[in-house]
Design an enzyme around this catalytic site. Structure first.
Site, mmCIF file in Angstrom:
data_model
loop_
_atom_site.group_PDB
_atom_site.id
_atom_site.type_symbol
_atom_site.label_atom_id
_atom_site.label_comp_id
_atom_site.label_asym_id
_atom_site.label_seq_id
_atom_site.Cartn_x
_atom_site.Cartn_y
_atom_site.Cartn_z
ATOM 1 C CE LYS B 81 4.316 -15.561 48.413
ATOM 2 N NZ LYS B 81 5.139 -15.360 47.182
ATOM 3 C CB SER B 156 3.032 -15.794 43.722
ATOM 4 O OG SER B 156 4.245 -15.838 44.811
ATOM 5 C CB SER B 180 6.801 -14.439 43.446
ATOM 6 O OG SER B 180 6.073 -15.339 42.445
#
Lengths: 96, 490
Positions: B81, B156, B180
């Site tokens: 990420k 997210s 997330s």
């Protein structure tokens, strides 16, 4: 949901150090008012005598030896600076 | 061969590498080819560095040839990420503020993966600074759900979940502040684990809300999640909130607990709107499955559930406003070219106006408001007290049950643009996941079926520091169903 005006958007945006356009101010202040109206439901709860939680599994007294570790060189630490000269970050003049 | 290869699990790939039926370079080349073949549709990556990945893969092969392979992840491509620091690689947080930032050091979880020999692969898209539930708040691109390209992948960690589901990485890392990891995993039909707060060091994760953030795995099956969690767990003196506690061997513990008759709780508040919850049917079937195994399933109560979203949005935004104060336009971020030189703070205000997107501005201003003089007690302190009540709800429930079963998200993936104009309705879509962050307990999402062709996730919430039990419960379901072998057609 409360229709009441909660937020002084100019004052709060200044505290947050963010310049907003007039259009942003209008949009954000109405959205934030509705969010703040929603979160005010917490007032319904009686929390007298309840300790606040800052961390779910608190760890106390975290100490470590104060030793110098050369993790980053000056060059590495400064390589993302928007402006630099002689191993220093260049900033605009703020005092005469 | 390569069609097969990109959907093989990390554990299967590890075995092939071990038997020398596959080389790390072959695997990395197949991963790059797959990534390129579907990236136009999925748009999961902010960037990737092919040459660097191939170099890492070559080093892995050289180690193995010398009989010095490091561990089960040696040679396995792991997508990252884009809010986790990898030395020498960009770290953008999908924000214009950090568009040009290059990490000068490794996050602890990255250091650990390097020690295990994993190949660190591309930088995965997210909602800007991890603030969002759809990945639509990225400053750079909108990632698509591999199961339906018109839908959001969740957020997210939308890039992490989409890349894992699309076979663009064997496994990925995400971060979870209010769901997330779990919510995008459920929307993309993959496994996502949020560890107990303190299990994984947050050092090198760009902070959003420090008392809620945890890094965790996104994988295509439960075994891979256990492997990746093992690799990144452990106390770290560079994160003072990381917990000094020994970690079990998650995989061995999972195998050992096969067939255990668990006591599982259904929080009645989460099932109150079952009839109007589209994602509920597969979840109810999964609950039936556990009953059929002889597990005891009983109703429990988490009475403060209704206050969780409000509590979360006060605490998370307050912490965010403080954490994001570091992006000042001075030291390592975007700096405005034009600002009022007579006003000594305008350089900050203008740089932040240009560098932050709308959702980040909204949350930073809200967080500033709830912390500001005159409002602190009414909002922030009040929310911290309600957080205690929410935590106690879970402690009480766990006196009766080993774990809780819930839906991960009230709906399957929604269409792009559907909620982006109404922040409050977007916030309310996190209703089932945020409490775990407030209480600091582990949670995971496991694929359990479909609703209108879109994946649905079963959420399992476990006791603090007992991820092994949560994974064992997931493993029982996965072993009896075929979902881990079902992939989107791209």
């Amino acid at each position: 949901m409360s229709e009441e005006k909660h937020i002084d958007i100019d004052y709060t945006a200044k505290l947050a150090r963010i310049n907003l356009t007039d259009a942003e101010k209008e949009k954000l202040s109405s959205q934030l008012d509705s969010i703040i109206g929603y979160v005010e439901k917490l007032e319904e709860l009686d929390t007298s005598g309840v300790e606040p939680t800052a961390h779910p599994h608190p760890v106390y007294n975290v100490w470590q030896e104060d030793v110098v570790a050369s993790e980053l060189s000056i060059e590495e630490a400064l390589k993302n600076a928007p402006a630099q000269r002689d191993n220093m970050i260049v900033v605009p003049k703020v005092v005469d | 061969m390569s069609e097969e290869l990109h959907y093989k699990s990390a554990s299967e790939l590890s075995e092939l590498l071990g038997k020398k039926e596959l080389s790390a370079v072959e695997l990395m080349k197949a991963t790059i080819a797959r990534t390129k073949a579907v990236e136009d549709k999925v748009a999961a990556f902010n960037s990737y560095d092919e040459a660097d990945a191939l170099k890492q893969a070559e080093a892995s092969d050289a180690r193995r040839a010398a009989g010095e392979a490091l561990g089960p992840l040696d040679g396995i491509p792991v997508g990252i990420k884009d809010n986790l620091a990898v030395n020498g690689q960009p770290l953008t947080c999908s924000s214009k503020m950090l568009e040009k930032f290059v990490s000068p050091y490794d996050a602890t979880c990255i250091e650990k993966l390097k020690t295990e020999g994993a190949v660190l692969w591309g930088r995965l898209n997210l909602d800007e600074f991890a603030m969002g539930s759809s990945t639509e708040n990225s400053a750079f691109k909108t990632t698509s759900n591999p199961w339906n390209l018109e839908c959001i992948p969740g957020g997210s960690s939308g890039g992490s979940a989409a890349a894992t589901a699309a076979g663009q990485a064997a496994m990925t890392l995400g971060s979870d502040t209010g769901g997330s990891i779990r919510q995008p995993a459920s929307h993309c039909g993959v496994v996502g684990v949020k560890p107990t707060y303190g299990r994984v060091s947050r050092y090198g994760l760009a902070a959003f809300a420090s008392s809620l953030d945890q890094i965790g795995p996104v994988t295509r099956n439960v075994k891979d999640a256990a492997l990746l969690l093992q690799a990144i767990s452990g106390h770290d003196e560079r994160d003072s909130t990381s917990y000094r506690i020994s970690e079990p061997n998650f995989l061995a513990s999972m195998e050992k607990q096969r067939g255990r008759k668990w006591t599982l709780g259904l929080p009645k508040e989460y099932f109150a709107n079952a009839a109007s919850t589209p994602a509920m049917e597969p979840v109810l079937k999964a609950i039936e499955f556990y009953r059929s195994l002889g597990c005891e399933v009983k109703e429990v109560s988490l009475p403060h559930t209704d206050y969780a979203v409000a509590t979360y949005y006060i605490i998370a935004t307050a912490e965010a406003s403080s954490n994001l104060a570091r992006y000042d336009g001075i030291r390592y971020t975007h700096r405005a070219e034009k600002f009022d030189t007579k006003d000594s703070v305008d350089i900050y205000c203008q740089s932040r106006a240009e560098g932050f997107g709308e959702e980040v501005k909204r949350r930073v201003i809200l967080g500033t408001y709830v912390l500001s003089s005159g409002y602190y007690d009414a909002y922030y302190l009040k929310a911290q007290k309600v957080r205690t009540l929410i935590r106690q709800d879970f402690e009480k429930a766990f006196e009766e049950v080993d774990a809780l079963l819930t839906p991960t998200s009230p709906t399957p993936a929604f269409k792009k643009g559907e909620k982006s104009s109404d922040p409050l309705s977007m916030y309310l879509s996190d209703i089932y996941t945020i409490s775990a962050n407030l209480a600091g307990i582990p949670g995971m999402s496991l694929p359990c079926g479909y609703s209108d062709g879109l994946p649905v996730g079963l959420q399992i919430l476990g006791k603090p520091f007992q991820e092994d039990e949560m994974l064992s419960i997931a493993n029982e379901f996965e072993a009896a169903h075929g979902f881990k072998d079902q992939h989107p057609s791209l």
